[in-house]
Design a protein around this motif. Structure first.
Motif, mmCIF file in Angstrom:
data_model
loop_
_atom_site.group_PDB
_atom_site.id
_atom_site.type_symbol
_atom_site.label_atom_id
_atom_site.label_comp_id
_atom_site.label_asym_id
_atom_site.label_seq_id
_atom_site.Cartn_x
_atom_site.Cartn_y
_atom_site.Cartn_z
ATOM 1 N N TYR A 58 37.934 39.357 37.984
ATOM 2 C CA TYR A 58 36.820 39.828 38.806
ATOM 3 C C TYR A 58 37.243 39.949 40.271
ATOM 4 C CZ TYR A 58 32.569 39.810 41.573
ATOM 5 O OH TYR A 58 31.613 40.118 42.496
ATOM 6 N N ARG A 59 37.929 38.941 40.769
ATOM 7 C CA ARG A 59 38.360 38.971 42.164
ATOM 8 C C ARG A 59 39.323 40.134 42.410
ATOM 9 N NH1 ARG A 59 37.995 33.546 40.958
ATOM 10 N NH2 ARG A 59 40.196 33.289 40.482
ATOM 11 N N ALA A 60 40.184 40.392 41.432
ATOM 12 C CA ALA A 60 41.125 41.507 41.573
ATOM 13 C C ALA A 60 40.389 42.837 41.595
ATOM 14 C CB ALA A 60 42.133 41.478 40.428
ATOM 15 N N ALA A 61 39.377 42.997 40.736
ATOM 16 C CA ALA A 61 38.640 44.257 40.676
ATOM 17 C C ALA A 61 37.910 44.535 41.978
ATOM 18 C CB ALA A 61 37.646 44.223 39.513
ATOM 19 N N ALA A 62 37.289 43.504 42.550
ATOM 20 C CA ALA A 62 36.578 43.687 43.813
ATOM 21 C C ALA A 62 37.549 44.008 44.943
ATOM 22 C CB ALA A 62 35.773 42.436 44.137
ATOM 23 N N ALA A 63 38.625 43.244 45.027
ATOM 24 C CA ALA A 63 39.583 43.440 46.121
ATOM 25 C C ALA A 63 40.227 44.820 46.058
ATOM 26 C CB ALA A 63 40.652 42.353 46.074
ATOM 27 N N GLN A 64 40.586 45.276 44.854
ATOM 28 C CA GLN A 64 41.256 46.572 44.772
ATOM 29 C C GLN A 64 40.295 47.719 45.122
ATOM 30 O OE1 GLN A 64 42.766 47.209 40.806
ATOM 31 N NE2 GLN A 64 40.762 47.758 39.964
ATOM 32 N N THR A 65 39.001 47.543 44.830
ATOM 33 C CA THR A 65 38.020 48.566 45.184
ATOM 34 C C THR A 65 37.957 48.752 46.691
ATOM 35 O OG1 THR A 65 36.695 48.102 43.215
ATOM 36 C CG2 THR A 65 35.584 49.212 45.040
ATOM 37 N N PHE A 66 37.826 47.656 47.419
ATOM 38 C CA PHE A 66 37.728 47.760 48.875
ATOM 39 C C PHE A 66 39.054 48.173 49.509
ATOM 40 C CE2 PHE A 66 34.006 44.967 48.106
ATOM 41 C CZ PHE A 66 33.047 45.775 48.709
ATOM 42 N N ARG A 67 40.148 47.767 48.917
ATOM 43 C CA ARG A 67 41.445 48.164 49.467
ATOM 44 C C ARG A 67 41.658 49.667 49.306
ATOM 45 N NH1 ARG A 67 44.592 44.788 46.719
ATOM 46 N NH2 ARG A 67 44.124 43.157 48.234
#
Length: 297
Positions: A58-67
């Motif tokens: 989940y943390r990876a999915a959120a971070a990659q979206t904003f990046r």
């Protein structure tokens, strides 16, 4: 000689054996009855909340979206006619207006999984009083990557506009929470909560189209962020087919103008499965959802 030694040895052995203390055989173990574990009712949201709180995925999915969105900011800024509002929500030309990004708040900017966890623990469902109490605590944490994106947008002169279905009476608590998490807040006017009055636009329930129109009167909207389809455009037909039709129409906008955050814990996709009728008992709603499963044959 050998016979007498053997006899003597036998005699000695028998005597020694006879002098050993008698040990009673331990009785067979008797099974001890144990109290049954307390029964915990099944909760549809258990795995979803745990995934949000405990999974690296989940943390990876959120971070990659904003990046990824950050990488698209400069290109969007350079295109004078670039606009993330659907045509029916744009009442005036976007060209020449100040740039802005529209963000939903809950499960897009702020993580409310501790509130959802309380509901799981208590076997409860959402209610306005418990939700308001949670918001007033001002304890929601920022999603991974959102602060870095927001600061990158702010550094480029882009205003962040927060369009949320948090009611307007929760404005101060919400702004306090955003600021405490490091999110840029230009002024109190960038929060457009549920109940915001928009001239010449009739709000339908919790739909956000009027508030997006209001933002569009002042800003050229470069991007929109949300965790529900209704965060990007009005959902006129909240059925699985109607939602799919909206996605099909604007599918190419995702990953460029629109950015979706994962949220398995709640959303308008759920009532779409049971005719949007929350009056049904919980068990009836669950049965309808189970019937909607696609099971491998």
């Amino acid at each position: 000689m050998r016979l007498s030694l053997i006899c003597a040895a036998l005699a000695t052995g028998l005597l020694a054996t006879a002098c050993q203390p008698v040990r009673e055989q331990a009785p067979a173990a008797v099974p001890v009855a144990t109290a049954p574990a307390p029964s915990v009712p099944a909760d549809d949201n258990l795995n979803a909340v745990l995934w949000v709180q405990r999974s690296a995925e989940y943390r990876a999915a959120a971070a990659q979206t904003f990046r990824a969105a950050t990488d698209h900011l400069d290109a969007a800024l350079k295109q004078a006619d670039w606009d993330a509002l659907v045509p029916e929500e744009r009442s005036n030309p976007a060209r020449g207006l100040k740039p802005a990004v529209i963000l939903d708040i809950d499960e897009t900017v702020l993580d409310n999984s501790p509130y959802q966890a309380r509901l799981v623990r208590d076997g409860a469902e959402y209610s306005d009083p418990t939700w308001d109490a949670w918001v007033e605590e001002r304890k929601a944490k920022a999603l991974p990557g959102v602060v870095e994106f927001a600061r990158a947008a702010h550094a480029r002169g882009i205003t962040l506009v927060y369009i949320s279905n948090r009611a307007v009476h929760l404005k101060q608590a919400t702004l306090d929470n955003l600021r405490s998490e490091g999110l840029p807040v230009a002024d109190d006017g960038v929060f457009l909560g549920l109940g915001t009055v928009v001239a010449d636009c009739e709000q339908d329930g919790s739909e956000k189209d009027c508030r997006r129109q209001l933002a569009g009167r002042q800003y050229r909207v470069l991007m929109q962020f949300g965790d529900q389809l209704g965060d990007f455009a009005r959902v006129y037909d909240n059925t699985p087919a109607g939602r799919q039709a909206l996605l099909d129409r604007y599918e190419d906008w995702f990953g460029e103008r629109w950015w979706m955050l994962p949220n398995p814990t709640y959303g308008s996709w759920e009532p779409a499965l049971f005719d949007n009728d929350w009056r049904q008992p919980r068990d009836a709603r669950r049965a309808t959802k189970r019937a909607a499963l696609e099971v491998a044959q």
